[in-house]
Motif scaffolding. Sequence first.
Motif, PDB file in Angstrom:
ATOM      1  N   GLY A   1       0.802  -1.226   0.000  1.00 29.11           N
ATOM      2  CA  GLY A   1       0.000   0.000   0.000  1.00 29.11           C
ATOM      3  C   GLY A   1       0.830   1.268   0.000  1.00 29.11           C
ATOM      4  N   LEU A   2       2.131   1.133   0.269  1.00 24.08           N
ATOM      5  CA  LEU A   2       3.010   2.308   0.328  1.00 24.08           C
ATOM      6  C   LEU A   2       4.026   2.340  -0.806  1.00 24.08           C
ATOM      7  CD1 LEU A   2       3.766   2.379   4.175  1.00 24.08           C
ATOM      8  CD2 LEU A   2       2.138   3.816   2.905  1.00 24.08           C
ATOM      9  N   ILE A   3       4.042   1.287  -1.605  1.00 22.42           N
ATOM     10  CA  ILE A   3       4.974   1.214  -2.725  1.00 22.42           C
ATOM     11  C   ILE A   3       4.186   0.908  -3.990  1.00 22.42           C
ATOM     12  CG2 ILE A   3       5.474  -1.235  -2.334  1.00 22.42           C
ATOM     13  CD1 ILE A   3       8.329  -0.707  -3.254  1.00 22.42           C
ATOM     14  N   ALA A   4       4.618   1.478  -5.108  1.00 21.65           N
ATOM     15  CA  ALA A   4       3.889   1.295  -6.371  1.00 21.65           C
ATOM     16  C   ALA A   4       4.871   1.056  -7.509  1.00 21.65           C
ATOM     17  CB  ALA A   4       3.015   2.515  -6.652  1.00 21.65           C
ATOM     18  N   LEU A   5       4.297   0.700  -8.667  1.00 19.27           N
ATOM     19  CA  LEU A   5       5.069   0.367  -9.856  1.00 19.27           C
ATOM     20  C   LEU A   5       4.637   1.308 -10.981  1.00 19.27           C
ATOM     21  CD1 LEU A   5       6.965  -1.777 -11.275  1.00 19.27           C
ATOM     22  CD2 LEU A   5       4.882  -3.071 -11.750  1.00 19.27           C
ATOM     23  N   HIS A   6       5.600   1.761 -11.784  1.00 19.13           N
ATOM     24  CA  HIS A   6       5.272   2.679 -12.886  1.00 19.13           C
ATOM     25  C   HIS A   6       6.163   2.379 -14.081  1.00 19.13           C
ATOM     26  CE1 HIS A   6       4.801   6.396 -15.199  1.00 19.13           C
ATOM     27  NE2 HIS A   6       3.813   6.766 -14.407  1.00 19.13           N
ATOM     28  N   HIS A   7       5.561   1.979 -15.197  1.00 20.63           N
ATOM     29  CA  HIS A   7       6.302   1.894 -16.468  1.00 20.63           C
ATOM     30  C   HIS A   7       5.333   2.039 -17.623  1.00 20.63           C
ATOM     31  CE1 HIS A   7       5.039  -2.292 -17.136  1.00 20.63           C
ATOM     32  NE2 HIS A   7       5.529  -2.648 -15.965  1.00 20.63           N
ATOM     33  N   GLY A   8       5.858   2.211 -18.828  1.00 18.54           N
ATOM     34  CA  GLY A   8       5.053   2.577 -19.978  1.00 18.54           C
ATOM     35  C   GLY A   8       4.055   1.555 -20.444  1.00 18.54           C
ATOM     36  N   SER A   9       4.166   0.291 -20.008  1.00 21.28           N
ATOM     37  CA  SER A   9       3.236  -0.744 -20.459  1.00 21.28           C
ATOM     38  C   SER A   9       2.012  -0.881 -19.556  1.00 21.28           C
ATOM     39  CB  SER A   9       3.953  -2.100 -20.549  1.00 21.28           C
ATOM     40  OG  SER A   9       4.862  -2.100 -21.619  1.00 21.28           O
ATOM     41  N   LEU A  10       1.991  -0.131 -18.452  1.00 21.01           N
ATOM     42  CA  LEU A  10       0.825  -0.170 -17.570  1.00 21.01           C
ATOM     43  C   LEU A  10      -0.282   0.716 -18.135  1.00 21.01           C
ATOM     44  CD1 LEU A  10       2.593   0.049 -14.083  1.00 21.01           C
ATOM     45  CD2 LEU A  10       1.840  -1.988 -15.308  1.00 21.01           C
ATOM     46  N   SER A  11      -1.497   0.482 -17.683  1.00 14.20           N
ATOM     47  CA  SER A  11      -2.633   1.250 -18.191  1.00 14.20           C
ATOM     48  C   SER A  11      -2.520   2.713 -17.770  1.00 14.20           C
ATOM     49  CB  SER A  11      -3.946   0.667 -17.662  1.00 14.20           C
ATOM     50  OG  SER A  11      -4.046   0.871 -16.258  1.00 14.20           O
ATOM     51  N   ARG A  12      -3.196   3.560 -18.526  1.00 15.96           N
ATOM     52  CA  ARG A  12      -3.191   5.001 -18.220  1.00 15.96           C
ATOM     53  C   ARG A  12      -3.710   5.254 -16.805  1.00 15.96           C
ATOM     54  NH1 ARG A  12      -7.223   9.370 -21.197  1.00 15.96           N
ATOM     55  NH2 ARG A  12      -6.704  11.186 -19.924  1.00 15.96           N
ATOM     56  N   GLU A  13      -4.788   4.549 -16.443  1.00 13.94           N
ATOM     57  CA  GLU A  13      -5.392   4.760 -15.117  1.00 13.94           C
ATOM     58  C   GLU A  13      -4.404   4.427 -14.008  1.00 13.94           C
ATOM     59  OE1 GLU A  13      -8.261   4.533 -18.193  1.00 13.94           O
ATOM     60  OE2 GLU A  13      -6.777   3.026 -17.595  1.00 13.94           O
ATOM     61  N   GLU A  14      -3.673   3.336 -14.198  1.00 14.77           N
ATOM     62  CA  GLU A  14      -2.721   2.912 -13.174  1.00 14.77           C
ATOM     63  C   GLU A  14      -1.570   3.919 -13.053  1.00 14.77           C
ATOM     64  OE1 GLU A  14      -1.155  -1.310 -11.514  1.00 14.77           O
ATOM     65  OE2 GLU A  14      -2.949  -0.977 -12.698  1.00 14.77           O
ATOM     66  N   ARG A  15      -1.061   4.379 -14.203  1.00 14.56           N
ATOM     67  CA  ARG A  15       0.035   5.348 -14.172  1.00 14.56           C
ATOM     68  C   ARG A  15      -0.420   6.670 -13.545  1.00 14.56           C
ATOM     69  NH1 ARG A  15       0.742   6.611 -19.112  1.00 14.56           N
ATOM     70  NH2 ARG A  15      -0.393   4.978 -20.218  1.00 14.56           N
ATOM     71  N   ASN A  16      -1.615   7.126 -13.931  1.00 15.53           N
ATOM     72  CA  ASN A  16      -2.128   8.385 -13.373  1.00 15.53           C
ATOM     73  C   ASN A  16      -2.299   8.293 -11.859  1.00 15.53           C
ATOM     74  OD1 ASN A  16      -2.166   9.547 -15.864  1.00 15.53           O
ATOM     75  ND2 ASN A  16      -4.379   9.460 -16.148  1.00 15.53           N
ATOM     76  N   TRP A  17      -2.787   7.126 -11.396  1.00 21.24           N
ATOM     77  CA  TRP A  17      -2.977   6.957  -9.953  1.00 21.24           C
ATOM     78  C   TRP A  17      -1.645   7.069  -9.215  1.00 21.24           C
ATOM     79  CZ3 TRP A  17      -0.981   3.781  -6.248  1.00 21.24           C
ATOM     80  CH2 TRP A  17      -1.579   3.843  -4.988  1.00 21.24           C
ATOM     81  N   VAL A  18      -0.618   6.442  -9.770  1.00 21.88           N
ATOM     82  CA  VAL A  18       0.710   6.484  -9.131  1.00 21.88           C
ATOM     83  C   VAL A  18       1.233   7.920  -9.092  1.00 21.88           C
ATOM     84  CG1 VAL A  18       3.110   5.737  -9.318  1.00 21.88           C
ATOM     85  CG2 VAL A  18       1.270   4.111  -9.759  1.00 21.88           C
ATOM     86  N   GLU A  19       1.098   8.635 -10.200  1.00 22.63           N
ATOM     87  CA  GLU A  19       1.600  10.017 -10.255  1.00 22.63           C
ATOM     88  C   GLU A  19       0.872  10.912  -9.264  1.00 22.63           C
ATOM     89  OE1 GLU A  19       1.298  11.017 -14.436  1.00 22.63           O
ATOM     90  OE2 GLU A  19       2.311   9.124 -14.936  1.00 22.63           O
TER      91      GLU A  19
END
Length: 809
Positions: free
Chosen positions: A280-298
């Motif tokens: 819950g305190l660590i996340a993953l971010h790379h270009g192959s993830l969905s837009r929603e997932e990347r936006n949530w991380v940012e």
Amino acid sequence: MNVETWFKSKRWTPLPFQENCWDSYDKFDNCLLNAPTGSGKTYAVFWAWLSSHLSNQNKISNDKGFRLIWISPLRALSHEIELSIQQVLTDLELPYKVMCRTGDSSSAERRKILTDSPQILVTTPESLHLMLSNKNSRSLFNKLECIVADEWHELMGSKRGTMTELAFAKLKDIRPNIKCWGISATIGNLGEALEVLAGNNKAKKNIIIQSDIKRETEIISVYPDEAEAYPSAGHSGIKLSQKVIDLIHQHKTTLIFTNTRAQAEIWYQELLNRDKKLIGLIALHHGSLSREERNWVEEALHNEKLKAVVCTSSLDLGVDFRPVDNVIQTGGPKGIARFLQRAGRSRHQPYQKGKIYFVPSNSLELIEAAALRSAISEMKIENRNVVIEPYDVLMQFLVTLGLSEAFKAEEVYKIVTSAYAFKNLDFETFREIIFYLEKGGKVLNEYDEYKKLERTAENTYAIKDKRVAMRHRMQIGVITENSHIKIRFLKGGYLGSVEENFISQLKAGDIFRFSGRSLEFVKIKNMEAFVRNAGNKKGVVPRWAGGRMPLSSQLADFISFKLENYNKGEITDPEITFLKPILERQKKISAIPCKSSFLMEYCKTREGFHLFAYPFEGRMVHESIALLLAWRISLKKAISFSVAVNDYGLEILSDLDFYEILESSTDLFSSSDLTENMQKSINAAEIARRKFRSVATICGWLFKGYPGKSKATKHLQSSASLLFNVFHDYDPENLMLKQAYREAFDIQIEEDRLRQALFRIENIPNKIVKIKKPGPFAFPIMVDRLRESLSSEKLEDRIEKMRVSFEKN
């Protein structure tokens, strides 16, 4: 409210380079701003335009139409820029709109941008070309005042940069007096970068604005508990995960950079497995993830809801995450500029010292940390090579223009040659490309699908076929990765995408790791892979193409310099002190390799006869040297070899003894007849064939398929191979065929760097040392060879057995 008042309201003081931008905007046509990461470049350029724009308005109105277009190479950066600009507009209560158009934008968002155009648009090169293909493109851009290329160094050295150049050339045709600005933090060849940005127009006034801020970067290495006597690539990186966890807990927010998406998935899971408190305190971010997932991380990063994010280059450009006070680089970054860019994510503010921890994937990589420290202190940043005359990009651009309006060849030729990439393009070659688009060329003239431009009665060219128009718009761009399959839960949730080649190897019930989850593959339907959660089961990690980056020549020079100093007894870096047991073992077995002399090691093991050599030129050049060397030896003796390389050296292995040839030959590393020898030794035609698929896709000769009905990668490869053979046999002067060969030599083989490396080897002392066993520098190369044929578990066992054997001997 003017710029000074706005800065004061934020309790900021404008920096000299920002004031220079504001003073220079109306005096110059083109400007390149060079300033450190986190120093306020976005506000410097945006306020330069806004101040000038507002001073030239009789009254502020919300008239539709683009006034400022901001080009960004990354989706995450585009979103960040949009937020920064919106903040200024809100504070000033201006009735202007800023919108973002990228590959993530929905159909509704794209339509709104065309029908209710904002005054400020943040977009990508691909999206800009899509808008240029619109029938109303002239009216769409007829109020444009300024275009900005953010992170220009990232775009300039690729075909995306050529797309940007051509788009700028067309926009300058529509609006001759628009300003053109570029922004860059890390680039060596600033003068050339400005030339490329400004285009081929000597009448325009250009300026480079450089910040005087010298932002310090603190590099702290994370050490293994002991220096392995025989380090192996990729072996100890994950073993340092507990030390990485400790660093996460010692800081507010940490970005953990990996070099590939696969490594990001592995590191993310390893950290969670080791420390459940991070859930819950660590996340993953790379270009192959969905837009929603990347936006949530940012968003979570901005709002300080995360302790750490494991990421790739998807977050290493321009994005301002203020809570980030710590950055970790896992594995050697292979380039000075890339490392400096990532270090700049930490304490992203002017005059704040950046801090970055370096986690080596093996002990020897600690040399890179020492080398990076010296390179950054001397500000020796890599140049970005400009792509010259990529005909495939030009063909795509001409179709884009043909979609928007009918054009005359002579007029468009002037537009094209105003771009730096095509400034030396002759009209005869240009007409040849028009011929391909109109008639299909010499060998495709019987097939209507290759005839795209139609000549009108007024002797102009246009696209009239709706099918051609639709296919072209679907395929605009120059990123030609393997076909991707969307990953979706059975009940509908979309996670991202992986390469078709990976999914095609799975069968129902197989487990793989993606998006930080264990997933069970269920079925594939309409280019979508359906999965279900697999709990904590272990599984394979997808691999994406282009994962291995070569060592830059500048960083290689600094690594060699550190080893030279060690030979002289000059040890100033803690990393070199730590590596002393390894280096002394290497010295005892053989010698310390460096660039002032060329070290070769020869030994016999149960596998056969090995030659290890250490040019320090990066894996691509080493692969070419190894193949060239093996071919030249085979001319003197009937013998076959296997080869292996890493960024420091190479290995050729045979079951026959070839030491006498090495000792007696003087031409094995000669740069004479290099092009001809390389064509024979590495099968240049096969490399060109692989490159041709990308060229043919970009120029429009290969169609990837419609959404949900994409063509399988193997079918695209088959079609590309067929076209390659046809041109090779019946039209050997075909421009796209020539380009494929040129890219094979320039990009894949790095012919210029290879030639320089061989010339250097010819002109320095060469030393062949017969050794009883491989040394610490040879060991990682051997492991790289074994990695291609063994599973992870078997490889670990084999590495350990080899290590024990060599240490015992």
